[in-house]
Design a protein around this motif. Structure first.
Motif, mmCIF file in Angstrom:
data_model
loop_
_atom_site.group_PDB
_atom_site.id
_atom_site.type_symbol
_atom_site.label_atom_id
_atom_site.label_comp_id
_atom_site.label_asym_id
_atom_site.label_seq_id
_atom_site.Cartn_x
_atom_site.Cartn_y
_atom_site.Cartn_z
ATOM 1 N N VAL A 6 -16.654 -20.558 -14.325
ATOM 2 C CA VAL A 6 -17.416 -19.324 -14.119
ATOM 3 C C VAL A 6 -16.825 -18.587 -12.929
ATOM 4 O O VAL A 6 -16.755 -19.134 -11.820
ATOM 5 C CB VAL A 6 -18.910 -19.609 -13.875
ATOM 6 N N LEU A 7 -16.385 -17.359 -13.161
ATOM 7 C CA LEU A 7 -15.945 -16.485 -12.081
ATOM 8 C C LEU A 7 -17.105 -15.558 -11.736
ATOM 9 O O LEU A 7 -17.593 -14.831 -12.603
ATOM 10 C CB LEU A 7 -14.721 -15.660 -12.500
ATOM 11 N N ASP A 8 -17.534 -15.615 -10.495
ATOM 12 C CA ASP A 8 -18.709 -14.871 -10.053
ATOM 13 C C ASP A 8 -18.310 -13.829 -9.020
ATOM 14 O O ASP A 8 -18.117 -14.134 -7.853
ATOM 15 C CB ASP A 8 -19.740 -15.845 -9.461
ATOM 16 N N SER A 9 -18.110 -12.579 -9.492
ATOM 17 C CA SER A 9 -17.871 -11.418 -8.616
ATOM 18 C C SER A 9 -16.693 -11.629 -7.668
ATOM 19 O O SER A 9 -16.788 -11.408 -6.464
ATOM 20 C CB SER A 9 -19.128 -11.097 -7.806
ATOM 21 N N LEU A 10 -15.545 -12.032 -8.227
ATOM 22 C CA LEU A 10 -14.355 -12.244 -7.401
ATOM 23 C C LEU A 10 -13.767 -10.908 -6.950
ATOM 24 O O LEU A 10 -13.561 -10.002 -7.759
ATOM 25 C CB LEU A 10 -13.285 -13.002 -8.178
ATOM 26 N N SER A 11 -13.458 -10.814 -5.660
ATOM 27 C CA SER A 11 -12.764 -9.645 -5.114
ATOM 28 C C SER A 11 -11.641 -10.122 -4.200
ATOM 29 O O SER A 11 -11.766 -11.149 -3.525
ATOM 30 C CB SER A 11 -13.725 -8.747 -4.330
ATOM 31 N N LYS A 12 -10.537 -9.357 -4.195
ATOM 32 C CA LYS A 12 -9.392 -9.721 -3.373
ATOM 33 C C LYS A 12 -8.596 -8.477 -3.030
ATOM 34 O O LYS A 12 -8.333 -7.639 -3.890
ATOM 35 C CB LYS A 12 -8.492 -10.706 -4.125
ATOM 36 N N GLN A 13 -8.229 -8.354 -1.752
ATOM 37 C CA GLN A 13 -7.325 -7.294 -1.340
ATOM 38 C C GLN A 13 -6.206 -7.891 -0.498
ATOM 39 O O GLN A 13 -6.356 -8.953 0.111
ATOM 40 C CB GLN A 13 -8.047 -6.195 -0.554
ATOM 41 N N PHE A 14 -5.064 -7.207 -0.508
ATOM 42 C CA PHE A 14 -3.904 -7.640 0.266
ATOM 43 C C PHE A 14 -3.586 -6.577 1.302
ATOM 44 O O PHE A 14 -3.618 -5.375 1.017
ATOM 45 C CB PHE A 14 -2.696 -7.863 -0.647
ATOM 46 N N ILE A 15 -3.273 -7.008 2.519
ATOM 47 C CA ILE A 15 -2.978 -6.104 3.618
ATOM 48 C C ILE A 15 -1.546 -6.329 4.088
ATOM 49 O O ILE A 15 -1.159 -7.456 4.402
ATOM 50 C CB ILE A 15 -3.957 -6.312 4.798
ATOM 51 N N GLU A 16 -0.755 -5.271 4.076
ATOM 52 C CA GLU A 16 0.603 -5.312 4.593
ATOM 53 C C GLU A 16 0.773 -4.169 5.583
ATOM 54 O O GLU A 16 0.854 -3.006 5.196
ATOM 55 C CB GLU A 16 1.626 -5.184 3.462
ATOM 56 N N GLY A 17 0.798 -4.510 6.869
ATOM 57 C CA GLY A 17 0.857 -3.493 7.903
ATOM 58 C C GLY A 17 -0.384 -2.630 7.872
ATOM 59 O O GLY A 17 -1.510 -3.126 7.972
ATOM 60 N N ASP A 18 -0.195 -1.316 7.695
ATOM 61 C CA ASP A 18 -1.326 -0.390 7.609
ATOM 62 C C ASP A 18 -1.769 -0.148 6.167
ATOM 63 O O ASP A 18 -2.673 0.651 5.923
ATOM 64 C CB ASP A 18 -0.944 0.962 8.249
ATOM 65 N N SER A 19 -1.128 -0.819 5.235
ATOM 66 C CA SER A 19 -1.424 -0.593 3.816
ATOM 67 C C SER A 19 -2.384 -1.650 3.298
ATOM 68 O O SER A 19 -2.242 -2.837 3.567
ATOM 69 C CB SER A 19 -0.124 -0.616 3.013
ATOM 70 N N VAL A 20 -3.385 -1.190 2.535
ATOM 71 C CA VAL A 20 -4.351 -2.091 1.918
ATOM 72 C C VAL A 20 -4.276 -1.915 0.403
ATOM 73 O O VAL A 20 -4.375 -0.796 -0.109
ATOM 74 C CB VAL A 20 -5.792 -1.802 2.399
ATOM 75 N N CYS A 21 -4.070 -3.021 -0.304
ATOM 76 C CA CYS A 21 -4.038 -3.000 -1.766
ATOM 77 C C CYS A 21 -5.233 -3.782 -2.279
ATOM 78 O O CYS A 21 -5.309 -5.006 -2.100
ATOM 79 C CB CYS A 21 -2.737 -3.618 -2.274
#
Length: 251
Positions: A6-21
């Motif tokens: 069960v995947l429950d509301s997974l969120s993920k972001q990647f930060i490289e320097g000043d950039s957020v993905c």
């Protein structure tokens, strides 16, 4: 309970320097025992990130991965097969398969390990190549060994990240049939990332389509055609076309 994952509301972001993905945003999904679920979406939308979180190669920023017991994924037995087989080039086929088995059951006798490896060699039809090194094998044979190595740890769910994309058409279909055979023989659950709509329709009990980044689940499509599936059937062709349009739109 019939849920394996069960995947429950997974969120993920990647930060490289000043950039957020922002890769994925509140992705929720349930996978049941013995299902084959294919995960699709536009290129770069975060499909592999979902698999890496499940396999604990990445940490989610929020949300949870739960196993069949409803507890956190550290208790979930999963194994991963990558697009690149990742075999150890200096080890034989038998030694590659037994590597993961030795890590899991390090106190088992050598006889037990050899018996298990022999069973897996038979399962993936690689018995006569047991002592071969990877550079003597074709691409399809290497992926068979990679699947056997993953199955050695007796996973509750086998994760596959574009496992057949580098193979020719005939070898890809052969290994797709092997997935179906192994599912039926071992009751294995598969969660497969693919870019190929035909592969998804050929294999899956359910297709899950993600949007562009930040990815959310756009649609879940049950695939109810009986196995083996006739890819020339007009209804099957229509579903392949529908899936292609949904993935291409990315919305």
């Amino acid at each position: 309970m019939n849920e394996v994952l069960v995947l429950d509301s997974l969120s993920k972001q990647f930060i490289e320097g000043d950039s957020v993905c922002r890769a994925i945003d509140s992705v929720s999904l349930t996978i049941r025992k013995k299902e084959i679920v294919c995960l699709m979406g536009p290129s770069g939308c975060g499909k592999s990130t979902v698999l890496r979180i499940i396999s604990r190669l990445e940490n989610a920023d929020s949300g949870q991965v739960l196993g069949s017991d409803g507890l956190y994924s550290e208790r979930l037995r999963s194994a991963m097969v990558f697009q690149d087989h990742g075999l150890f080039p200096w080890l034989s086929v038998r030694e590659n398969i037994s590597y993961g088995l030795n890590m899991k059951v390090r106190f088992s006798s050598k006889e037990q390990v050899n018996k298990k490896v022999s069973e897996l060699l038979t399962l993936v039809r690689m018995e006569e190549f047991a002592n071969s090194l990877p550079h003597h094998l074709s691409g399809g044979m290497k992926q068979r060994v990679a699947v056997a190595r993953a199955l050695a740890v007796e996973p509750e769910i086998l994760l596959m990240d574009e496992p057949f994309s580098a193979l020719d058409t005939f070898t890809r279909r052969e290994l797709q049939d092997e997935v179906l055979r192994i599912r039926n023989q071992l009751n294995t659950t598969f969660f497969i990332v693919t870019h190929n709509p035909e592969e998804a329709v050929y294999l899956a009990d359910r297709i899950v389509i993600l949007t562009q980044r930040p990815a959310v689940v756009r649609k879940e499509i049950p695939v109810t055609f009986e196995f083996p599936r006739n890819m020339a059937d007009p209804s099957v062709i229509a579903l392949v076309q529908d899936v292609t349009r949904l993935v291409a739109s990315g919305q």
